[in-house]
Design a protein around this motif. Structure first.
Motif, PDB file in Angstrom:
ATOM      1  N   ALA A  15       0.812  -1.221   0.000  1.00 30.47           N
ATOM      2  CA  ALA A  15       0.000   0.000   0.000  1.00 30.47           C
ATOM      3  C   ALA A  15       0.840   1.264   0.000  1.00 30.47           C
ATOM      4  O   ALA A  15       0.377   2.329  -0.385  1.00 30.47           O
ATOM      5  CB  ALA A  15      -0.928   0.006   1.216  1.00 30.47           C
ATOM      6  N   GLY A  16       2.075   1.197   0.409  1.00 29.73           N
ATOM      7  CA  GLY A  16       2.906   2.394   0.515  1.00 29.73           C
ATOM      8  C   GLY A  16       3.516   2.848  -0.781  1.00 29.73           C
ATOM      9  O   GLY A  16       4.231   3.855  -0.815  1.00 29.73           O
ATOM     10  N   GLU A  17       3.293   2.162  -1.898  1.00 32.78           N
ATOM     11  CA  GLU A  17       3.920   2.525  -3.162  1.00 32.78           C
ATOM     12  C   GLU A  17       3.134   3.659  -3.815  1.00 32.78           C
ATOM     13  O   GLU A  17       2.226   3.442  -4.588  1.00 32.78           O
ATOM     14  CB  GLU A  17       3.978   1.297  -4.078  1.00 32.78           C
ATOM     15  CG  GLU A  17       4.922   0.221  -3.610  1.00 32.78           C
ATOM     16  CD  GLU A  17       6.378   0.600  -3.833  1.00 32.78           C
ATOM     17  OE1 GLU A  17       6.623   1.593  -4.536  1.00 32.78           O
ATOM     18  OE2 GLU A  17       7.250  -0.086  -3.294  1.00 32.78           O
ATOM     19  N   GLU A  18       3.487   4.906  -3.546  1.00 36.34           N
ATOM     20  CA  GLU A  18       2.770   6.042  -4.100  1.00 36.34           C
ATOM     21  C   GLU A  18       3.154   6.318  -5.549  1.00 36.34           C
ATOM     22  O   GLU A  18       2.421   6.969  -6.280  1.00 36.34           O
ATOM     23  CB  GLU A  18       3.032   7.289  -3.247  1.00 36.34           C
ATOM     24  CG  GLU A  18       2.510   7.152  -1.813  1.00 36.34           C
ATOM     25  CD  GLU A  18       2.766   8.395  -0.993  1.00 36.34           C
ATOM     26  OE1 GLU A  18       3.325   9.359  -1.566  1.00 36.34           O
ATOM     27  OE2 GLU A  18       2.403   8.415   0.183  1.00 36.34           O
ATOM     28  N   SER A  19       4.332   5.841  -5.984  1.00 33.31           N
ATOM     29  CA  SER A  19       4.797   6.123  -7.336  1.00 33.31           C
ATOM     30  C   SER A  19       4.057   5.304  -8.383  1.00 33.31           C
ATOM     31  O   SER A  19       4.145   5.582  -9.565  1.00 33.31           O
ATOM     32  CB  SER A  19       6.293   5.836  -7.451  1.00 33.31           C
ATOM     33  OG  SER A  19       6.547   4.468  -7.189  1.00 33.31           O
ATOM     34  N   SER A  20       3.305   4.301  -7.953  1.00 34.93           N
ATOM     35  CA  SER A  20       2.627   3.419  -8.891  1.00 34.93           C
ATOM     36  C   SER A  20       1.128   3.629  -8.802  1.00 34.93           C
ATOM     37  O   SER A  20       0.507   3.368  -7.779  1.00 34.93           O
ATOM     38  CB  SER A  20       2.979   1.961  -8.578  1.00 34.93           C
ATOM     39  OG  SER A  20       2.296   1.106  -9.453  1.00 34.93           O
ATOM     40  N   TYR A  21       0.524   4.102  -9.914  1.00 35.63           N
ATOM     41  CA  TYR A  21      -0.918   4.281  -9.950  1.00 35.63           C
ATOM     42  C   TYR A  21      -1.604   2.921  -9.997  1.00 35.63           C
ATOM     43  O   TYR A  21      -1.154   2.011 -10.687  1.00 35.63           O
ATOM     44  CB  TYR A  21      -1.320   5.103 -11.176  1.00 35.63           C
ATOM     45  CG  TYR A  21      -2.815   5.176 -11.366  1.00 35.63           C
ATOM     46  CD1 TYR A  21      -3.581   6.071 -10.629  1.00 35.63           C
ATOM     47  CD2 TYR A  21      -3.474   4.324 -12.252  1.00 35.63           C
ATOM     48  CE1 TYR A  21      -4.954   6.128 -10.777  1.00 35.63           C
ATOM     49  CE2 TYR A  21      -4.840   4.372 -12.415  1.00 35.63           C
ATOM     50  CZ  TYR A  21      -5.584   5.279 -11.669  1.00 35.63           C
ATOM     51  OH  TYR A  21      -6.948   5.335 -11.819  1.00 35.63           O
ATOM     52  N   MET A  22      -2.696   2.774  -9.285  1.00 35.02           N
ATOM     53  CA  MET A  22      -3.496   1.556  -9.377  1.00 35.02           C
ATOM     54  C   MET A  22      -4.931   1.873  -8.995  1.00 35.02           C
ATOM     55  O   MET A  22      -5.219   2.245  -7.857  1.00 35.02           O
ATOM     56  CB  MET A  22      -2.939   0.454  -8.478  1.00 35.02           C
ATOM     57  CG  MET A  22      -3.575  -0.912  -8.735  1.00 35.02           C
ATOM     58  SD  MET A  22      -2.869  -2.215  -7.699  1.00 35.02           S
ATOM     59  CE  MET A  22      -2.756  -3.545  -8.886  1.00 35.02           C
ATOM     60  N   GLU A 272       3.477   2.644 -14.676  1.00 34.33           N
ATOM     61  CA  GLU A 272       2.944   4.012 -14.650  1.00 34.33           C
ATOM     62  C   GLU A 272       1.493   4.057 -15.123  1.00 34.33           C
ATOM     63  O   GLU A 272       0.717   4.931 -14.703  1.00 34.33           O
ATOM     64  CB  GLU A 272       3.802   4.911 -15.541  1.00 34.33           C
ATOM     65  CG  GLU A 272       5.228   5.112 -15.041  1.00 34.33           C
ATOM     66  CD  GLU A 272       6.175   4.001 -15.474  1.00 34.33           C
ATOM     67  OE1 GLU A 272       7.395   4.158 -15.304  1.00 34.33           O
ATOM     68  OE2 GLU A 272       5.682   2.954 -15.988  1.00 34.33           O
ATOM     69  N   ALA A 273       1.127   3.112 -16.008  1.00 35.92           N
ATOM     70  CA  ALA A 273      -0.238   3.082 -16.542  1.00 35.92           C
ATOM     71  C   ALA A 273      -1.239   2.457 -15.584  1.00 35.92           C
ATOM     72  O   ALA A 273      -2.442   2.484 -15.851  1.00 35.92           O
ATOM     73  CB  ALA A 273      -0.253   2.324 -17.868  1.00 35.92           C
ATOM     74  N   GLY A 274      -0.750   1.882 -14.471  1.00 33.84           N
ATOM     75  CA  GLY A 274      -1.665   1.281 -13.505  1.00 33.84           C
ATOM     76  C   GLY A 274      -2.127  -0.098 -13.893  1.00 33.84           C
ATOM     77  O   GLY A 274      -3.231  -0.518 -13.511  1.00 33.84           O
ATOM     78  N   LEU A 275      -1.296  -0.828 -14.631  1.00 32.95           N
ATOM     79  CA  LEU A 275      -1.700  -2.136 -15.134  1.00 32.95           C
ATOM     80  C   LEU A 275      -1.060  -3.300 -14.389  1.00 32.95           C
ATOM     81  O   LEU A 275      -1.305  -4.461 -14.735  1.00 32.95           O
ATOM     82  CB  LEU A 275      -1.362  -2.236 -16.632  1.00 32.95           C
ATOM     83  CG  LEU A 275      -2.184  -1.319 -17.536  1.00 32.95           C
ATOM     84  CD1 LEU A 275      -1.610  -1.303 -18.949  1.00 32.95           C
ATOM     85  CD2 LEU A 275      -3.644  -1.745 -17.556  1.00 32.95           C
ATOM     86  N   ASN A 321      -5.009   9.902 -19.774  1.00 33.76           N
ATOM     87  CA  ASN A 321      -3.905  10.629 -19.142  1.00 33.76           C
ATOM     88  C   ASN A 321      -2.690   9.729 -18.928  1.00 33.76           C
ATOM     89  O   ASN A 321      -1.844  10.011 -18.091  1.00 33.76           O
ATOM     90  CB  ASN A 321      -4.362  11.221 -17.811  1.00 33.76           C
ATOM     91  CG  ASN A 321      -4.831  10.148 -16.822  1.00 33.76           C
ATOM     92  OD1 ASN A 321      -4.820   8.953 -17.139  1.00 33.76           O
ATOM     93  ND2 ASN A 321      -5.264  10.563 -15.640  1.00 33.76           N
ATOM     94  N   GLY A 322      -2.656   8.630 -19.694  1.00 35.74           N
ATOM     95  CA  GLY A 322      -1.553   7.690 -19.548  1.00 35.74           C
ATOM     96  C   GLY A 322      -1.844   6.547 -18.598  1.00 35.74           C
ATOM     97  O   GLY A 322      -1.006   5.661 -18.436  1.00 35.74           O
ATOM     98  N   THR A 323      -3.014   6.563 -17.942  1.00 34.19           N
ATOM     99  CA  THR A 323      -3.370   5.494 -17.018  1.00 34.19           C
ATOM    100  C   THR A 323      -4.603   4.742 -17.519  1.00 34.19           C
ATOM    101  O   THR A 323      -5.375   5.248 -18.349  1.00 34.19           O
ATOM    102  CB  THR A 323      -3.653   6.024 -15.603  1.00 34.19           C
ATOM    103  OG1 THR A 323      -4.854   6.819 -15.616  1.00 34.19           O
ATOM    104  CG2 THR A 323      -2.482   6.852 -15.088  1.00 34.19           C
TER     105      THR A 323
END
Length: 736
Positions: A15-22, A272-275, A321-323
């Protein structure tokens, strides 16, 4: 696939990974897929090969008698080969032979054991050379140049076993085929192949001289190493360049997204795309389902797995927006059926794309096909039964097209083990607009064969304005049938079919006269125009899970809409490894279509590197069209394009319909159309789906990209900057 699971653990579960969108939907789907992967049962799932090694090892140890022990040990050895543990398998084959002799089973099983040993030797040669010491010519049939093995122990071992086999069983065509390939890998074909077992080189000669394609995937970083999977070439970020989406079917195999940088390089943007966490998927296809101008896509899962195939598909929304977000649940598409095929089409003409999914049913596994009506608000309603499309069959391919030109898209369904089906779209029932009627007209249309088939598509191969049907056969005993087909010997392998539309609701089987009555044994396949002459060609990925099914992928050139020429060897695209998702697309904007193909098999040890075949060009002209629906669906799927150009014998017409091509692999929705030597387009017409509106433009310049919006008075030129792919040798990769 250890890397994929590490990535999933790091980015999806912490849960602490803020750099990765999900997105929330993606997180729920990732957890669901993880739970299903953990619960998979190797006793029921024949593709969990490492786990099955231990399963059969235990059975052998507990066997009550020599016969049961030999049977279990044989299964264990087979699973070792399928798991990629080849040297271990070769060591165990000696023990297996002794067990078979003790149980008095050796003579009756010799013709099973020896080919397995030969296969293990051949696979060892592939691992030593094609995987660990990969070159750009590795596994390209007929093998020559850089494809010749430097480490020869595998092929030498195979030749010894196969020679012994053929001495006892001289009519064994499967062993003969593999013997010829083994000699090829050593650079000793045809000279050193015993004449009585030689398959002459002229049997593989091309019917037409096409310039060779070059695999540039290592140079651009797209030589992804993995199992079977799907491919989409599409401009996901609307910058004009074609990007790549690639899936692999293993339960823990991560979907991967690569952005085209427009300079000959690609950048992976999966995280970065949240995949991250979107795993599995044998096939994918794209569409702008919500009409927001951003291309979304669907991942199809569970194919071939039977009771273990109750895995959900995923609808992935492009946020612009890339996600991306997994919106399967909120869209109403969450279901649990084995599938790898679907088609987007606006069956009711309301301007919103609907979805048909072909599921795999067997006697004890009932999975009706699904039809989802797009509600126009981001959700779908399942209505297959009401429309007459809740088909029960082992569906392997589906395609949509308006075969009778009544303005409503119809469906063709390719099935394994039964007659294929053509469903005519008859429009709304009298009771309500929400109830739609499809009618099975397969028999009267004469398009039911072959009984074992796989990829399929609608296309106008002869440019007469009527959509035709191609469907590939998919049934062989073993590679002996492939040898028989090349040698013009009798066999029972299933051949392809080409159906020409008669324009009266029926089709004519023109397979033989068109030169396609062959064993193509295709999986991933698609069509495009490799020489920009205005006639659509075929590239077929071939094979099946069996590691011994070493047969070339095939390319067929369309000769003026009259017949097809096998150009596999001259084009240098006859890859021997398993071919899955295939997409045609002009990635470098030089005007001709390149081909990206997902390689690799189904068993865990059958990994291979994907290929990007750069088209060398033929000097013909072209036009690219990016259509944008207004009253019609925005991505213009189903729009019919008619182009009239001057020719040597007067005007000629070229037809194309907007779609992603075949049923296994997805080409871009931006249309890339060859024009031959025509220096101008006399007229360009668009018939929009659903709305039925038409547009026509005269005197259009060639070799450009145009954006055409439904209803606008003129097309808008789109600048597409071209670039050159970098050249370079293949890097060494080690097998998983």
């Amino acid at each position: 696939m250890v890397f994929v699971w590490v990535a999933f653990s790091r980015f999806a579960l912490h849960a602490g990974e803020e750099s990765s969108y999900m997105g929330a939907g993606t997180r729920r789907m990732a957890q669901r897929l993880d739970e299903l992967a953990r619960a998979a049962n190797p006793a029921e799932q024949r593709f969990m090969n490492s786990e099955r090694v231990e399963l059969f090892r235990t059975r052998a140890a507990k066997a009550a008698n020599a016969e049961d022990k030999a049977i279990a040990y044989s299964e264990m050895c087979t699973e070792l080969v399928n798991a990629g543990r080849t040297q271990e398998a070769l060591a165990e084959f000696g023990k297996l032979e002794e067990l078979l002799r003790q149980a008095d089973l050796f003579q009756t099983n010799k013709l099973i054991l020896r080919p397995l040993q030969a296969l293990a030797h051949l696979r060892l040669g592939e691992q030593d050379n094609c995987l660990t010491n990969h070159t750009l010519e590795s596994c390209l049939f007929p093998i020559q140049g850089g494809g010749i093995h430097k480490l020869q122990r595998g092929s030498r071992g195979a030749i010894a076993v196969l020679t012994q086999l053929l001495g006892e069983f001289p009519d064994d065509l499967a062993s003969r085929w593999m013997l010829n390939i083994a000699y090829m890998t050593l650079g000793e074909y045809p000279e050193k192949v015993p004449n009585k077992w030689l398959i002459p080189p002229q049997r593989f000669a091309s019917d037409y001289d096409l310039k060779p394609f070059i695999d540039v995937s290592p140079a651009v970083g797209l030589d992804l190493d993995g199992l079977a999977g799907g491919v989409i070439l599409e401009d996901f970020d609307n910058d004009g360049f074609l990007d790549l989406m690639n899936s692999a079917w293993g339960a823990r195999d991560q979907l991967r997204y690569f952005r085209n940088n427009g300079d000959g390089t690609f950048s992976e943007r999966t995280q970065e795309a949240g995949l991250i966490g979107e795993t599995g998927g044998l096939n994918m296809l794209q569409a702008d389902y919500n009409n927001d101008g951003n291309i979304d896509f669907l991942i199809l899962r569970g194919a071939w797995a039977g009771s273990e195939g109750r895995v959900p598909n995923s609808l992935i929304r492009n946020n612009g927006n890339g996600t991306f977000d997994d919106v399967t649940e909120e869209a109403g598409l969450l279901s649990f059926h084995p599938t790898q095929t679907a088609t987007w089409f606006d069956y009711n003409g309301d301007g919103w794309l609907d979805l048909f999914i072909g599921n795999e049913s067997k006697i004890k596994e009932i999975h009706p096909c699904e039809l989802y009506r797009n509600n126009g608000n981001g959700t779908f309603t399942e209505c297959a039964a009401r429309a007459g499309l809740a088909l029960l069959a082992f569906v392997k391919g589906v395609t949509s097209g308006d075969y009778n030109k009544d303005g409503r898209p119809d469906l063709y369904v390719s099935c394994l083990g039964r007659a294929n089906l053509l469903f005519r779209n008859d429009g709304p029932r009298a009771t309500t607009e929400l109830d739609w009627k499809f009618t099975d007209v397969s028999r009267s249309a004469r398009v039911q064969e072959p009984n074992y088939s796989f990829p399929t598509w609608f296309w106008d191969y002869d440019n007469d304005g009527w959509p035709d049907i191609f469907v590939a056969g998919y049934n062989i005993k073993d590679v002996g049938d492939i040898a028989a087909d090349y040698l013009n010997l009798p066999h029972n392998g299933e051949r392809a079919r080409l159906y020409r539309n008669n324009g009266d609701g029926t089709f004519a089987d023109v397979t033989k006269s068109a030169g396609l009555f062959k064993i193509i044994h295709a999986m991933g396949s698609n069509f495009g125009d490799v020489d920009n002459d205005g006639y659509l060609d075929i590239y077929a990925g071939t094979g099946n899970p069996d590691l011994s099914t070493l047969m070339p992928n095939r390319m067929f050139r369309n000769a003026n809409g009259q017949f097809f020429q096998d150009v596999t060897t001259s084009a240098r695209v006859g890859h021997l490894q398993k071919g899955h998702g295939v997409a045609f697309g002009d990635l470098d904007h030089d005007g001709d279509q390149d081909i990206y193909e997902d390689m690799g098999g189904a068993f865990t040890g059958d990994t291979y590197r994907n290929v990007l075949f750069e088209n060398p060009g033929r000097g013909n002209n072209w036009i690219k069209l990016k259509l944008e629906g207004v009253r019609s669906n925005r991505s213009a799927i189903g729009a019919q394009i008619k182009i009239v150009v001057p020719g040597e014998k007067g005007d000629r017409t070229i037809y194309k319909t907007v779609n992603s091509g075949g049923s296994f692999g997805a080409s871009p929705l931006r249309q890339e159309i060859g024009l031959g030597q025509a220096a101008t387009i006399k007229s360009l017409e668009i018939l929009w789906p659903g709305s039925g509106s038409q547009q026509s433009f005269a005197n259009v310049a060639v070799n450009q990209c145009l954006r055409i919006r439904e209803g606008d008075s003129a097309p808008v030129p789109v600048e597409l900057r071209s670039f050159k792919f970098p050249s370079g040798k293949a890097a060494h990769h080690h097998p998983h």
